[in-house]
Design a protein around this motif. Sequence first.
Motif, PDB file in Angstrom:
ATOM      1  N   GLU A 120       0.848  -1.182   0.000  1.00  0.00           N
ATOM      2  CA  GLU A 120       0.000   0.000   0.000  1.00  0.00           C
ATOM      3  C   GLU A 120       0.887   1.237   0.000  1.00  0.00           C
ATOM      4  N   PHE A 121       0.538   2.214  -0.822  1.00  0.00           N
ATOM      5  CA  PHE A 121       1.267   3.473  -0.877  1.00  0.00           C
ATOM      6  C   PHE A 121       0.285   4.608  -0.627  1.00  0.00           C
ATOM      7  N   PHE A 122       0.595   5.441   0.363  1.00  0.00           N
ATOM      8  CA  PHE A 122      -0.256   6.581   0.719  1.00  0.00           C
ATOM      9  C   PHE A 122       0.453   7.875   0.361  1.00  0.00           C
ATOM     10  N   ALA A 123      -0.278   8.802  -0.233  1.00  0.00           N
ATOM     11  CA  ALA A 123       0.231  10.147  -0.513  1.00  0.00           C
ATOM     12  C   ALA A 123      -0.870  11.135  -0.182  1.00  0.00           C
ATOM     13  N   GLY A 124      -0.527  12.193   0.541  1.00  0.00           N
ATOM     14  CA  GLY A 124      -1.560  13.154   0.872  1.00  0.00           C
ATOM     15  C   GLY A 124      -1.056  14.403   1.555  1.00  0.00           C
ATOM     16  N   TYR A 125      -2.018  15.252   1.889  1.00  0.00           N
ATOM     17  CA  TYR A 125      -1.776  16.506   2.599  1.00  0.00           C
ATOM     18  C   TYR A 125      -1.589  16.208   4.080  1.00  0.00           C
ATOM     19  N   SER A 126      -0.725  16.965   4.728  1.00  0.00           N
ATOM     20  CA  SER A 126      -0.497  16.790   6.152  1.00  0.00           C
ATOM     21  C   SER A 126      -0.386  18.145   6.843  1.00  0.00           C
ATOM     22  N   TYR A 127      -0.981  18.230   8.013  1.00  0.00           N
ATOM     23  CA  TYR A 127      -0.950  19.439   8.850  1.00  0.00           C
ATOM     24  C   TYR A 127      -0.247  19.079  10.143  1.00  0.00           C
ATOM     25  N   LEU A 128       0.684  19.905  10.588  1.00  0.00           N
ATOM     26  CA  LEU A 128       1.413  19.661  11.825  1.00  0.00           C
ATOM     27  C   LEU A 128       1.231  20.852  12.755  1.00  0.00           C
ATOM     28  N   ARG A 129       0.739  20.580  13.950  1.00  0.00           N
ATOM     29  CA  ARG A 129       0.656  21.613  15.000  1.00  0.00           C
ATOM     30  C   ARG A 129       1.868  21.387  15.890  1.00  0.00           C
ATOM     31  N   GLU A 130       2.858  22.267  15.756  1.00  0.00           N
ATOM     32  CA  GLU A 130       4.128  22.112  16.458  1.00  0.00           C
ATOM     33  C   GLU A 130       4.149  22.983  17.696  1.00  0.00           C
ATOM     34  N   THR A 131       4.591  22.410  18.812  1.00  0.00           N
ATOM     35  CA  THR A 131       4.742  23.158  20.055  1.00  0.00           C
ATOM     36  C   THR A 131       6.157  22.950  20.568  1.00  0.00           C
ATOM     37  N   GLY A 132       6.455  23.519  21.686  1.00  0.00           N
ATOM     38  CA  GLY A 132       7.774  23.336  22.258  1.00  0.00           C
ATOM     39  C   GLY A 132       8.218  24.517  23.085  1.00  0.00           C
ATOM     40  N   ASP A 133       7.802  25.688  22.725  1.00  0.00           N
ATOM     41  CA  ASP A 133       8.096  26.856  23.541  1.00  0.00           C
ATOM     42  C   ASP A 133       6.772  27.470  23.983  1.00  0.00           C
ATOM     43  N   THR A 134       6.721  28.765  24.171  1.00  0.00           N
ATOM     44  CA  THR A 134       5.508  29.391  24.707  1.00  0.00           C
ATOM     45  C   THR A 134       4.351  29.424  23.718  1.00  0.00           C
ATOM     46  N   SER A 135       4.640  29.322  22.417  1.00  0.00           N
ATOM     47  CA  SER A 135       3.547  29.371  21.439  1.00  0.00           C
ATOM     48  C   SER A 135       3.639  28.183  20.485  1.00  0.00           C
ATOM     49  N   GLY A 136       2.546  27.898  19.832  1.00  0.00           N
ATOM     50  CA  GLY A 136       2.524  26.826  18.850  1.00  0.00           C
ATOM     51  C   GLY A 136       2.572  27.380  17.441  1.00  0.00           C
ATOM     52  N   ARG A 137       2.929  26.514  16.502  1.00  0.00           N
ATOM     53  CA  ARG A 137       3.011  26.919  15.103  1.00  0.00           C
ATOM     54  C   ARG A 137       2.243  25.933  14.241  1.00  0.00           C
ATOM     55  N   ASN A 138       1.699  26.434  13.146  1.00  0.00           N
ATOM     56  CA  ASN A 138       0.985  25.611  12.174  1.00  0.00           C
ATOM     57  C   ASN A 138       1.881  25.429  10.960  1.00  0.00           C
ATOM     58  N   LEU A 139       2.141  24.177  10.604  1.00  0.00           N
ATOM     59  CA  LEU A 139       2.941  23.873   9.430  1.00  0.00           C
ATOM     60  C   LEU A 139       2.108  22.997   8.501  1.00  0.00           C
ATOM     61  N   HIS A 140       2.236  23.217   7.217  1.00  0.00           N
ATOM     62  CA  HIS A 140       1.500  22.455   6.211  1.00  0.00           C
ATOM     63  C   HIS A 140       2.510  21.718   5.346  1.00  0.00           C
ATOM     64  N   GLY A 141       2.113  20.544   4.847  1.00  0.00           N
ATOM     65  CA  GLY A 141       3.066  19.801   4.036  1.00  0.00           C
ATOM     66  C   GLY A 141       2.482  18.567   3.398  1.00  0.00           C
ATOM     67  N   VAL A 142       3.324  17.554   3.263  1.00  0.00           N
ATOM     68  CA  VAL A 142       2.984  16.335   2.556  1.00  0.00           C
ATOM     69  C   VAL A 142       3.394  15.132   3.410  1.00  0.00           C
ATOM     70  N   ALA A 143       2.615  14.061   3.300  1.00  0.00           N
ATOM     71  CA  ALA A 143       2.936  12.807   3.982  1.00  0.00           C
ATOM     72  C   ALA A 143       2.942  11.689   2.944  1.00  0.00           C
ATOM     73  N   LEU A 144       3.950  10.835   3.022  1.00  0.00           N
ATOM     74  CA  LEU A 144       4.076   9.666   2.149  1.00  0.00           C
ATOM     75  C   LEU A 144       4.322   8.453   3.023  1.00  0.00           C
ATOM     76  N   GLU A 145       3.620   7.358   2.720  1.00  0.00           N
ATOM     77  CA  GLU A 145       3.810   6.121   3.481  1.00  0.00           C
ATOM     78  C   GLU A 145       3.803   4.924   2.541  1.00  0.00           C
ATOM     79  N   TYR A 146       4.662   3.963   2.867  1.00  0.00           N
ATOM     80  CA  TYR A 146       4.629   2.668   2.190  1.00  0.00           C
ATOM     81  C   TYR A 146       4.410   1.623   3.268  1.00  0.00           C
ATOM     82  N   THR A 147       3.408   0.772   3.068  1.00  0.00           N
ATOM     83  CA  THR A 147       3.125  -0.301   4.012  1.00  0.00           C
ATOM     84  C   THR A 147       3.216  -1.632   3.297  1.00  0.00           C
TER      85      THR A 147
END
Length: 189
Positions: free
Chosen positions: A29-56
């Motif tokens: 199985e091969f997955f390709a799609g849109y991915s959203y990442l809510r990143e935290t770590g300091d006092t505020s969070g950030r929104n990052l947009h990108g791509v995700a690929l998976e092979y199973t």
Amino acid sequence: MKRLIYTFVFIICCATISFAQTTDYSKNEFFAGYSYLRETGDTSGRNLHGVALEYTRNIRERVGITVDFSGHFSRTSFPITGGEVSIKRERYNLLVGPRYNFRSDSRVTPFVHALLGIGHSKIDASVIATSGNTFIFGKDTAFAMALGGGLDIKANEKISIRAIQVDYNPLFTGNVRNNIRLSVGIVFK
């Protein structure tokens, strides 16, 4: 001796028949799609947009091994007195681990996975000012993981729609960045 030969031939015939049987699931199985990442770590969070690929690679009907690659990006800029600040962030994951599929006769297949590997973060910041330019670069590579799961909906024999995939996706740097990753897309079988 004849019984031994007949038994051997019988075992060989049964083995070839068992290998010739088809499965109700795809081995690859091969997955390709849109991915959203809510990143935290300091006092505020950030929104990052990108791509995700998976092979199973499904080794059994319900158990597979997944290799996951994702890349997330953001650019922000804002004015300051006498200039402008521009920040570019990039986050990459390369993860691998087991996946368990809850297969049934339904068109819907829920799954869970536990993926481990590395995550790489990069920050490029620049201050463009009339008094002079300043550039700041930062890179960090550390242990990362993705614990989560999702829901695939079968469209036909070769394509499924990944309606949602939700992962807890921490990056273990000096301070742990507790991130949430959401993905949607298409699964090719």
